[in-house]
Design a protein around this motif. Structure first.
Motif, PDB file in Angstrom:
ATOM      1  N   LYS A 175    -102.399 -15.641  -3.247  1.00 12.42           N
ATOM      2  CA  LYS A 175    -103.255 -15.180  -4.359  1.00 12.42           C
ATOM      3  C   LYS A 175    -103.711 -13.737  -4.129  1.00 12.42           C
ATOM      4  N   VAL A 176    -104.073 -13.426  -2.882  1.00 13.55           N
ATOM      5  CA  VAL A 176    -104.538 -12.067  -2.569  1.00 13.55           C
ATOM      6  C   VAL A 176    -103.409 -11.054  -2.780  1.00 13.55           C
ATOM      7  N   PHE A 177    -102.227 -11.361  -2.263  1.00 11.06           N
ATOM      8  CA  PHE A 177    -101.135 -10.383  -2.310  1.00 11.06           C
ATOM      9  C   PHE A 177    -100.474 -10.275  -3.684  1.00 11.06           C
ATOM     10  N   SER A 178    -100.376 -11.408  -4.407  1.00  4.84           N
ATOM     11  CA  SER A 178     -99.684 -11.372  -5.708  1.00  4.84           C
ATOM     12  C   SER A 178    -100.638 -11.087  -6.860  1.00  4.84           C
ATOM     13  N   GLY A 179    -101.914 -11.397  -6.638  1.00 10.66           N
ATOM     14  CA  GLY A 179    -102.872 -11.234  -7.729  1.00 10.66           C
ATOM     15  C   GLY A 179    -102.970 -12.464  -8.619  1.00 10.66           C
ATOM     16  N   TYR A 180    -102.173 -13.486  -8.311  1.00 13.44           N
ATOM     17  CA  TYR A 180    -102.192 -14.705  -9.118  1.00 13.44           C
ATOM     18  C   TYR A 180    -102.246 -15.934  -8.196  1.00 13.44           C
ATOM     19  N   PRO A 181    -102.905 -17.001  -8.661  1.00 18.33           N
ATOM     20  CA  PRO A 181    -102.859 -18.232  -7.860  1.00 18.33           C
ATOM     21  C   PRO A 181    -101.434 -18.782  -7.819  1.00 18.33           C
ATOM     22  N   LEU A 182    -101.131 -19.533  -6.778  1.00 19.26           N
ATOM     23  CA  LEU A 182     -99.808 -20.151  -6.677  1.00 19.26           C
ATOM     24  C   LEU A 182     -99.626 -21.092  -7.872  1.00 19.26           C
ATOM     25  N   PRO A 183     -98.503 -20.995  -8.592  1.00 21.56           N
ATOM     26  CA  PRO A 183     -98.306 -21.907  -9.727  1.00 21.56           C
ATOM     27  C   PRO A 183     -98.223 -23.370  -9.263  1.00 21.56           C
ATOM     28  N   ASP A 184     -98.609 -24.273 -10.161  1.00 17.84           N
ATOM     29  CA  ASP A 184     -98.620 -25.693  -9.794  1.00 17.84           C
ATOM     30  C   ASP A 184     -97.233 -26.189  -9.380  1.00 17.84           C
ATOM     31  N   ALA A 185     -96.176 -25.638  -9.957  1.00 16.88           N
ATOM     32  CA  ALA A 185     -94.818 -26.058  -9.578  1.00 16.88           C
ATOM     33  C   ALA A 185     -94.588 -25.812  -8.095  1.00 16.88           C
ATOM     34  N   ALA A 186     -95.097 -24.701  -7.585  1.00 19.05           N
ATOM     35  CA  ALA A 186     -94.926 -24.380  -6.167  1.00 19.05           C
ATOM     36  C   ALA A 186     -95.860 -25.231  -5.310  1.00 19.05           C
ATOM     37  N   LYS A 187     -97.091 -25.455  -5.798  1.00 16.75           N
ATOM     38  CA  LYS A 187     -98.021 -26.292  -5.027  1.00 16.75           C
ATOM     39  C   LYS A 187     -97.463 -27.695  -4.816  1.00 16.75           C
ATOM     40  N   LEU A 188     -96.846 -28.227  -5.863  1.00 17.13           N
ATOM     41  CA  LEU A 188     -96.290 -29.585  -5.763  1.00 17.13           C
ATOM     42  C   LEU A 188     -95.298 -29.699  -4.603  1.00 17.13           C
ATOM     43  N   ILE A 189     -94.518 -28.641  -4.403  1.00 23.39           N
ATOM     44  CA  ILE A 189     -93.501 -28.666  -3.347  1.00 23.39           C
ATOM     45  C   ILE A 189     -94.142 -28.751  -1.954  1.00 23.39           C
ATOM     46  N   PHE A 190     -95.378 -28.240  -1.837  1.00 21.47           N
ATOM     47  CA  PHE A 190     -96.063 -28.252  -0.538  1.00 21.47           C
ATOM     48  C   PHE A 190     -96.791 -29.570  -0.281  1.00 21.47           C
ATOM     49  N   TYR A 191     -96.888 -30.454  -1.279  1.00 21.40           N
ATOM     50  CA  TYR A 191     -97.620 -31.703  -1.066  1.00 21.40           C
ATOM     51  C   TYR A 191     -96.692 -32.751  -0.451  1.00 21.40           C
ATOM     52  N   ARG A 192     -97.049 -33.225   0.725  1.00 28.60           N
ATOM     53  CA  ARG A 192     -96.213 -34.194   1.454  1.00 28.60           C
ATOM     54  C   ARG A 192     -94.732 -33.815   1.322  1.00 28.60           C
ATOM     55  N   PRO A 193     -94.364 -32.660   1.835  1.00 27.30           N
ATOM     56  CA  PRO A 193     -93.016 -32.123   1.571  1.00 27.30           C
ATOM     57  C   PRO A 193     -91.880 -33.001   2.065  1.00 27.30           C
ATOM     58  N   ASP A 194     -92.128 -33.820   3.088  1.00 29.76           N
ATOM     59  CA  ASP A 194     -91.045 -34.677   3.578  1.00 29.76           C
ATOM     60  C   ASP A 194     -90.650 -35.732   2.545  1.00 29.76           C
ATOM     61  N   PHE A 195     -91.605 -36.081   1.686  1.00 25.81           N
ATOM     62  CA  PHE A 195     -91.322 -37.133   0.699  1.00 25.81           C
ATOM     63  C   PHE A 195     -90.466 -36.588  -0.450  1.00 25.81           C
ATOM     64  N   TYR A 196     -90.926 -35.497  -1.064  1.00 27.31           N
ATOM     65  CA  TYR A 196     -90.228 -34.961  -2.243  1.00 27.31           C
ATOM     66  C   TYR A 196     -89.933 -33.453  -2.150  1.00 27.31           C
ATOM     67  N   GLY A 197     -90.921 -32.663  -1.755  1.00 29.29           N
ATOM     68  CA  GLY A 197     -90.821 -31.213  -1.869  1.00 29.29           C
ATOM     69  C   GLY A 197     -89.633 -30.591  -1.154  1.00 29.29           C
ATOM     70  N   SER A 198     -89.430 -30.979   0.102  1.00 30.97           N
ATOM     71  CA  SER A 198     -88.354 -30.313   0.866  1.00 30.97           C
ATOM     72  C   SER A 198     -86.965 -30.649   0.332  1.00 30.97           C
ATOM     73  N   PRO A 199     -86.625 -31.942   0.149  1.00 34.43           N
ATOM     74  CA  PRO A 199     -85.282 -32.208  -0.399  1.00 34.43           C
ATOM     75  C   PRO A 199     -85.093 -31.688  -1.818  1.00 34.43           C
TER      76      PRO A 199
END
Lengths: 193, 113
Positions: A22-46
């Motif tokens: 957020k600091v470097f881009s000036g925008y909060p991380l979009p929800d699509a990207a946040k989803l990938i970081f939630y329990r990444p072994d289950f869904y995000g990483s693959p």
């Protein structure tokens, strides 16, 4: 997002990463990207690995074409977040907003190459009717689309049929057009990995 | 040969995703994740939510989510089941398309170029 865990349920280090973005881009991380970081072994990483392969790996379609297919499938699924996100990426990749706008408003009258039109017609049927048949595929081939390009397009359709559903079910926040433009530049530079 | 390698890479990544959500570690049982993936044999109101995710995700509302949570399903379990419902529908469409592509290649004698 509708699930509090997707807004706040991240490890400390991940939250720090979100703050830095957020600091470097000036925008909060979009929800699509946040989803990938939630329990990444289950869904995000693959999911990320599949999407990176289909959207940025070797293909007979350009990046602009692939992002246009993502936006087109998203339009048919009525997913506002993904239409805005991927039409911005496609338009930036092409350097042509008009081409993307034409396809999303009326594929029949859009001024685009015959093979791209044919594959979009095929993806349109697959998305609306949930299936296609061999005759549909032969029609696309007759328009100059080869079998690998068809397989590539089906993989894009798979990836965005998932993302569209998750965006709408989880209720992704829809940011400003400026934020989508910034996200488009990031996705073109860094991809989905 | 190049085309075969590309196809194999899709297949492997596709199966990695499906295996992870259905057989990986989760809060909900593998049976219930499979049921959400299949969009079948789920108790109400969960079945109604997963049906919406599969066919009209843009119509999902806060209330749809809250009703399921009030039936004792945690947010982490709901996260898993919604992901399985979305991937399941996308997978059925993808498998249908790939079957049709194989038929077209077989009938027409086409080759990737």
């Amino acid at each position: 997002m509708r699930l509090d865990i997707l807004n706040n349920g991240y490890k400390f280090g991940t939250k720090i990463l979100f703050s830095m973005i957020k600091v470097f881009s000036g925008y909060p991380l979009p929800d699509a990207a946040k989803l990938i970081f939630y329990r990444p072994d289950f869904y995000g990483s693959p999911a990320k690995q599949f999407t990176q392969r289909v959207m940025r790996g070797p293909s007979g379609w350009s990046v602009g074409d692939r992002e246009l297919m993502a936006a087109f499938v998203s339009r048919l699924n009525e997913c506002t977040f993904c239409v805005k996100a991927h039409s911005a990426v496609s338009a930036t990749a092409y350097g042509d907003h008009n081409k993307v706008d034409q396809v999303l408003s009326d594929l029949n009258t859009a001024q685009i190459e015959l093979p791209l039109r044919a594959v979009l017609v095929l993806l349109g049927k697959l998305t609306r009717e949930q299936s296609v048949n061999a005759e549909d595929i032969r029609t696309a081939m007759a328009a100059g689309v080869n079998t690998q390009q068809i397989e590539d397009a089906f993989a894009i359709c798979f990836a965005f049929n998932i993302t569209n559903r998750l965006a709408d079910a989880f209720g992704f926040f829809i940011p400003t057009d400026d934020a989508f433009e910034a996200g488009a530049k990031y996705l073109l530079k860094r991809g989905y990995a | 040969m190049k085309t075969e390698k590309m196809t194999e890479s899709y297949k492997q990544l596709y199966h990695n995703l499906i295996n992870s959500i259905l057989k990986g570690r989760g809060d909900r049982s593998q049976e219930q994740r499979q049921a959400a993936f299949n969009n079948a044999n789920l108790p109400q109101p969960l079945q109604a939510l997963i049906e919406k995710v599969a066919h009209h995700a843009y119509k999902v509302t806060d209330n749809d989510i809250n009703v399921v949570k009030q039936n004792g399903i945690s947010e982490d379990q709901l996260f898993e089941l919604i992901v399985c419902g979305a991937v399941g529908q996308a997978s059925r469409q993808y498998e249908s398309a790939m079957t049709a592509l194989a038929e077209a290649i077989k009938e027409g004698g086409y080759h990737a170029s």
